[in-house]
Motif scaffolding. Structure first.
Motif, PDB file in Angstrom:
ATOM      1  N   TYR A 347       0.807  -1.210   0.000  1.00  0.00           N
ATOM      2  CA  TYR A 347       0.000   0.000   0.000  1.00  0.00           C
ATOM      3  C   TYR A 347       0.847   1.269   0.000  1.00  0.00           C
ATOM      4  O   TYR A 347       0.317   2.363  -0.103  1.00  0.00           O
ATOM      5  CB  TYR A 347      -0.969  -0.020   1.181  1.00  0.00           C
ATOM      6  CG  TYR A 347      -1.866  -1.227   1.113  1.00  0.00           C
ATOM      7  CD1 TYR A 347      -2.790  -1.350   0.082  1.00  0.00           C
ATOM      8  CD2 TYR A 347      -1.774  -2.263   2.036  1.00  0.00           C
ATOM      9  CE1 TYR A 347      -3.600  -2.463  -0.025  1.00  0.00           C
ATOM     10  CE2 TYR A 347      -2.587  -3.381   1.930  1.00  0.00           C
ATOM     11  CZ  TYR A 347      -3.496  -3.479   0.900  1.00  0.00           C
ATOM     12  OH  TYR A 347      -4.292  -4.586   0.789  1.00  0.00           O
ATOM     13  N   ARG A 348       2.171   1.113   0.120  1.00  0.00           N
ATOM     14  CA  ARG A 348       3.080   2.238  -0.034  1.00  0.00           C
ATOM     15  C   ARG A 348       3.904   2.108  -1.315  1.00  0.00           C
ATOM     16  O   ARG A 348       4.772   2.914  -1.591  1.00  0.00           O
ATOM     17  CB  ARG A 348       4.028   2.345   1.169  1.00  0.00           C
ATOM     18  CG  ARG A 348       3.317   2.652   2.480  1.00  0.00           C
ATOM     19  CD  ARG A 348       4.307   2.708   3.625  1.00  0.00           C
ATOM     20  NE  ARG A 348       3.647   3.019   4.878  1.00  0.00           N
ATOM     21  CZ  ARG A 348       3.451   4.245   5.332  1.00  0.00           C
ATOM     22  NH1 ARG A 348       3.859   5.277   4.619  1.00  0.00           N
ATOM     23  NH2 ARG A 348       2.843   4.454   6.480  1.00  0.00           N
ATOM     24  N   ARG A 380      -4.725   4.015   3.061  1.00  0.00           N
ATOM     25  CA  ARG A 380      -4.446   4.481   1.709  1.00  0.00           C
ATOM     26  C   ARG A 380      -5.704   5.090   1.095  1.00  0.00           C
ATOM     27  O   ARG A 380      -5.643   6.129   0.427  1.00  0.00           O
ATOM     28  CB  ARG A 380      -3.924   3.319   0.851  1.00  0.00           C
ATOM     29  CG  ARG A 380      -3.850   3.564  -0.653  1.00  0.00           C
ATOM     30  CD  ARG A 380      -3.171   4.840  -1.037  1.00  0.00           C
ATOM     31  NE  ARG A 380      -1.820   4.967  -0.552  1.00  0.00           N
ATOM     32  CZ  ARG A 380      -1.098   6.091  -0.638  1.00  0.00           C
ATOM     33  NH1 ARG A 380      -1.634   7.173  -1.180  1.00  0.00           N
ATOM     34  NH2 ARG A 380       0.117   6.152  -0.161  1.00  0.00           N
ATOM     35  N   GLN A 384      -6.118   8.916  -0.210  1.00  0.00           N
ATOM     36  CA  GLN A 384      -6.286   9.072  -1.644  1.00  0.00           C
ATOM     37  C   GLN A 384      -7.544   9.851  -2.021  1.00  0.00           C
ATOM     38  O   GLN A 384      -7.685  10.293  -3.151  1.00  0.00           O
ATOM     39  CB  GLN A 384      -6.356   7.684  -2.309  1.00  0.00           C
ATOM     40  CG  GLN A 384      -6.100   7.674  -3.802  1.00  0.00           C
ATOM     41  CD  GLN A 384      -4.638   7.889  -4.145  1.00  0.00           C
ATOM     42  OE1 GLN A 384      -3.761   7.681  -3.308  1.00  0.00           O
ATOM     43  NE2 GLN A 384      -4.370   8.300  -5.369  1.00  0.00           N
TER      44      GLN A 384
END
Length: 759
Positions: A347-348, A380, A384
Motif C-alpha cells: 500500500y506504499r 491508503r 487518496q
C-alpha cells in the motif's frame, strides 16, 4: 508480443520469473511516463487553445491491456520522454540489483538510450552502478550498452493547428514541469512572488485566506483548474495560499516561459485572456463550494456496516453521471502483492500510487472501498480521497470508533460526509442527531438500499449534479410554489434539496416530508379556511401567534430537519444579532415558525439562546445563494412569487390619514376615503427589497432558472385564494420549463404525467 514468448534458456536457468518481474516494473514505468506525457500534452492544448471544457477523463480500460495497446505504437514511448520525467518515475525502479539490471536491459532494448541525451534516466536505472552492471553481466553474458535512436514528437502525430502556435506549444511542452505534492504541502503562499502558473492534473487543492489570526478555506480546486494565472500574467504577488488537500499532481509553467509565448504568438495570449475573463465572470456570478469530488473513500463507521452493498449500489448509480470505477483492497492485492516482493508494503508501493493516479485521470469518479477495519488499505483510501464517506447502519451505536480516529488523523486532507443506511421499508429516518453530535461532518445523507430513487438521489448529491429549488416568501401567494413543483414533476424533475423563506419554508417543509402535490395543496387550502391570524391587542404584534404555532406543530409534529430523506433548510432573520440564520438542524416546526414570522403581524420567536427571530424575507426572500452553497447541488431553480407591482386599489387619502375616518368609511362602506392597512404596508415594505434585489444581474446569475409566478390577484394574507396562486405557479412554471435548456447532467426520478391539484 515477442516479450510474451518463453525463452527455453531462461526457463532452464530459472531466470524467467525474474524477467517477468522486471517486465512488470518496466510496464509500470512506461505507463507512468506515457500518462504524464499525454496528460501534459492534453492539458497544455486545453489551456492555450481554450478547450478546458473538453479536458475529461477517458474510458475505463484494463490496466495491462492499456500498456500493451500503447506498446504497439512505434512512437509509444521515447527516450526523451523517459528523460524528461525521470524525477517522477525513478521511485518505481526496484532496489534489488538483479531486478534493476532486468529493467535496464528492457528499456535499453525498447528505447535505445544513450548517455548524451538520457543521462538522468540511465543514472536512475543504475547504468553506472557496479552492482547493477555486475548483475547485468552475470544474467545476460554481456555488459550494458547504450545507443542512439531518433525521436518523434507526440504533437506531430496529431492534427496540427496554426504552425506558429504549434511550434509555441512544442516549446512549452518541452519545458513544462511536472510536480507531485503530498497532502498538506503548500503549492504557493499568500504574498510571495508570482513566478509560475499551475494546471491541476489530479488531486485536490484548498484555497486559504487570512481571517484575523488564522486561515480559512474559501474555495477548492480540482482537476482541469488553473492556479495562479493572474499573478503569473500580471506579476502581482500571490493573493492566496494554496495547499494540497491530498496527494496531487500539477503541471508548472514558469512565468518567463509564458512571456516568451506571448511575445512569439500573441494569438495564444489573447485566447488565454478570453478564457480568464470567462472564468472570472462565472466565479463572480456564482459562489459555489468548489468543484465536485472525483474520488471517494467509502469507510465503515463501525464493524458490520453495509459497506460492500453501498459501494456497489453507488458505483452503478454514479455511472449515469460519468465513467466510474470501484477499487477494492482485494483487487489491489491481486494486482500488486505478487510483484511487490518480500518485505515490501504494497500500500506504499510507488507502482500502486502511480496506478491509482492514472485510474483517477481516466475516470470521472473513483470509489475506494476500504476494509472493515483501519488496515493499511483503509489508510491508503483515506489518503487518496477527495471525500471520505463514512458509511453506517443508522440503527447502530453512534459512538466514535477506531476508524474515526484514523480519519481525524487525516482530517486536513479530505472532507467527511456521513451516509446513514436505513432498513428496507422505513418510512422516515430518526436519530440522526446522535450521529452528528459525535463527529464533525460536512454533510449527511440517508439511504435505503431497497429504494432505487434514494440511491440515485445520493449518487447525484455525491457527484455534484443534484437539483435544488429555492422557494421564496410571499404569504398566501406562496401557494404558487405548489404549482411550480407540480410542473417540475410533470417535466421529469424532482428536487434533490429544498430551501425556503417564509411561506416558501412552510411549503418546502411539506414537500421535504415526501408529501405529494395533492396532499400539500389540500393542506394549504385548509390553512386558508382556518386562517393563521389570531388578532390581539397590538402591543407585541397584531396577532398573538398562537394559531400559527399550533398549525406548525400540527403540520410537522416532532420531525427534525436532519431526519428528512433529502436536504432541507429555511431562513429566518435574527433581530438580536442583525444577521441571517439558516436552519439546517433541529425541530422542523420551530424553524418554519421562525421563518414565517412577519414583523408586526406575528410576534418574534424567542430562540433557544434568547435571540429574537422574525421572517427570513427581511434578509433573504429567495435563498438561491444559500442553496448554491449546499454541497452536491449543481443546478439551482428559484421560485419567486412576489409581484413587481401591486394591483391598484384606487386609494383616496391626503396628507393626513385618520384611523377613525377609515373605520367609519369601512362601516358605512363609503368610498370617500381609503388607504392601505398597516399590515399590508408592513408586508409590502418587506417585499420591496426582494423585488429590487431580484432585478439585479448578480442575484439572478446565482440560479440556473428563476420562475416568476404572476400572483398580483392574490392578496398577501388572503389564504382563501391559495387555489388561484397554485394555478398561477403551475402555468408560469410550465411555460418556463418548456423554454429552459438544463445543463448536462440534470436528471431526476420524477415520473412524467399529469397531477391533478384542487383549485
Amino acid at each position: 508480443m515477442t516479450d510474451r514468448i518463453i525463452d527455453r534458456q531462461e526457463l532452464l536457468a530459472g531466470t524467467l520469473p525474474r524477467r517477468r518481474r522486471a517486465q512488470r516494473f518496466v510496464g509500470a514505468i512506461e505507463s507512468r511516463v506515457l500518462y504524464m506525457r499525454d496528460e501534459t500534452h492534453r492539458a497544455l492544448r486545453a489551456y492555450f487553445l481554450g478547450s478546458f471544457a473538453e479536458y475529461e477523463r477517458g474510458l475505463d480500460r484494463d490496466y495491462l491491456a492499456m500498456i500493451r495497446e500503447r506498446a504497439r505504437s512505434p512512437h509509444a514511448l521515447l527516450g526523451s520522454d523517459l528523460e524528461r520525467f525521470t524525477p517522477q518515475w525513478r521511485m518505481l525502479v526496484p532496489a534489488e540489483a538483479e531486478l534493476r539490471a532486468g529493467v535496464l536491459r528492457e528499456l535499453i532494448r525498447r528505447l535505445g538510450l544513450d548517455l548524451e541525451r538520457t543521462p538522468n534516466a540511465l543514472a536512475a536505472l543504475g547504468y553506472q552502478d557496479a552492482a547493477v552492471r555486475s548483475a547485468y553481466l552475470e544474467l545476460h553474458g554481456e555488459a550494458p550498452e547504450v545507443t542512439a535512436r531518433g525521436s518523434v514528437r507526440l504533437s506531430e502525430t496529431v492534427a496540427a493547428v496554426d504552425r506558429d502556435e504549434e511550434e509555441a506549444l512544442h516549446a512549452v511542452e518541452d519545458r513544462a514541469e511536472w510536480l507531485t505534492l503530498p497532502g498538506g504541502e503548500r503549492l504557493m503562499t499568500e504574498g510571495e512572488p508570482s513566478d509560475a502558473l499551475y494546471l491541476v492534473v489530479s488531486g485536490r487543492f484548498r484555497v486559504l485566506a487570512r481571517a484575523h489570526d488564522s486561515e480559512i478555506v474559501v474555495a477548492e480546486i480540482g482537476r482541469g483548474e488553473v492556479v495562479g494565472e493572474m499573478g503569473a500574467l500580471t506579476g502581482e504577488p500571490r493573493s492566496a495560499t494554496i495547499v494540497a488537500a491530498r496527494d496531487s499532481e500539477v503541471i508548472r509553467l514558469p512565468q518567463n516561459l509564458l512571456l516568451e509565448v506571448a511575445r512569439a504568438t500573441p494569438e495564444l495570449l489573447l485566447r488565454i485572456n478570453r478564457e480568464l475573463v470567462r472564468r472570472l465572470r462565472v466565479t463572480t456570478a456564482r459562489s459555489s463550494s468548489g468543484p465536485s469530488a472525483t474520488s471517494y473513500a467509502l469507510v465503515a463507521a463501525h464493524p458490520g456496516a453495509p459497506l460492500r452493498a453501498v459501494a456497489r449500489a453507488l458505483r452503478d448509480a454514479l455511472r449515469s453521471a460519468g465513467t466510474t470505477v470501484l477499487i477494492t483492497g482485494e483487487e489491489v492485492e491481486r494486482e500488486f502483492a505478487p510483484a511487490a516482493g518480500e518485505g515490501m508494503q504494497v500500500y506504499r508501493d510507488p507502482q500502486l500510487i502511480a496506478w491509482l493516479a492514472e485510474r483517477e485521470a481516466r475516470h470521472r469518479f473513483v470509489l475506494y472501498e476500504a476494509d472493515a477495519e483501519p488496515t493499511p488499505w483503509t489508510r491508503r483510501c483515506i489518503r487518496q480521497a477527495d471525500r471520505i464517506i463514512l458509511v453506517a447502519d443508522a440503527d447502530a451505536s453512534a459512538a466514535r470508533s477506531a476508524i474515526d480516529e484514523e480519519i481525524a488523523a487525516g482530517a486536513e486532507q479530505a472532507e467527511i460526509e456521513l451516509l446513514l443506511v436505513h432498513p428496507a421499508g422505513r418510512e422516515r429516518p430518526e436519530g440522526t442527531a446522535r450521529w452528528l453530535r459525535e463527529r464533525a461532518v460536512r454533510a449527511h445523507h440517508h439511504l435505503r438500499l431497497d429504494d432505487d430513487r434514494q440511491v440515485r438521489h445520493v449518487a447525484r448529491m455525491l457527484s455534484g449534479t443534484g437539483l435544488g429549488i429555492a422557494l421564496g416568501g410571499g404569504g398566501a401567494r406562496g401557494a404558487a410554489h405548489i404549482g411550480v413543483i407540480r410542473a417540475l414533476r410533470e417535466h421529469g424533475y424532482e428536487p434533490d434539496a429544498i430551501g425556503g423563506t417564509s411561506m416558501g419554508a412552510l411549503i418546502g417543509g411539506e414537500f421535504a416530508l415526501e408529501r405529494d402535490v395533492e396532499e400539500v395543496a389540500e393542506r394549504m387550502l385548509r390553512i386558508g379556511q382556518k386562517r393563521l391570524l389570531d388578532w390581539t391587542l397590538p402591543l407585541a404584534a397584531f396577532t398573538a401567534g398562537g394559531t400559527a404555532t399550533a398549525k406548525m406543530l400540527d403540520e410537522f409534529a416532532d420531525t427534525r430537519i436532519e431526519d428528512l430523506w433529502r436536504p432541507f433548510f429555511c431562513v429566518s432573520t435574527n433581530l438580536t444579532r442583525a444577521e441571517e440564520l439558516v436552519h439546517r438542524q433541529g425541530p422542523l416546526w420551530s424553524a418554519v415558525r421562525s421563518s414565517i414570522s412577519i414583523p408586526g403581524v406575528f410576534p418574534p420567536v424567542l430562540w433557544r439562546n434568547g435571540d429574537l427571530l422574525v421572517d427570513g424575507g427581511i434578509m433573504n426572500t429567495l435563498p438561491i445563494d444559500r442553496l448554491r452553497e449546499l454541497r452536491g447541488i449543481g443546478t439551482v431553480i428559484g421560485s419567486d412569487v412576489i409581484p413587481g407591482r401591486e394591483v391598484d386599489d384606487d386609494y383616496r387619502f391626503g396628507g393626513r390619514v385618520s384611523g377613525w375616518r377609515l373605520a367609519l368609511a369601512a362601516i358605512t362602506r363609503s368610498p370617500a376615503v381609503s388607504a392601505p392597512s398597516i399590515v399590508n404596508t408592513i408586508i409590502r415594505a418587506n417585499e420591496v427589497r426582494a423585488v429590487a434585489l431580484g432585478r439585479t444581474q448578480e442575484f439572478a446569475a446565482q440560479a440556473d432558472l428563476i420562475i416568476h409566478s404572476p400572483t398580483e390577484a392574490v392578496p398577501t394574507l388572503d389564504f382563501a385564494k391559495c387555489g388561484v396562486a397554485i394555478e398561477a405557479g403551475y402555468r408560469a412554471a410550465s411555460e418556463a420549463l418548456e423554454r429552459w435548456t438544463p445543463a448536462a447532467g440534470v436528471t431526476s426520478d420524477a415520473s412524467p404525467g399529469a397531477t391533478g391539484v384542487p383549485a
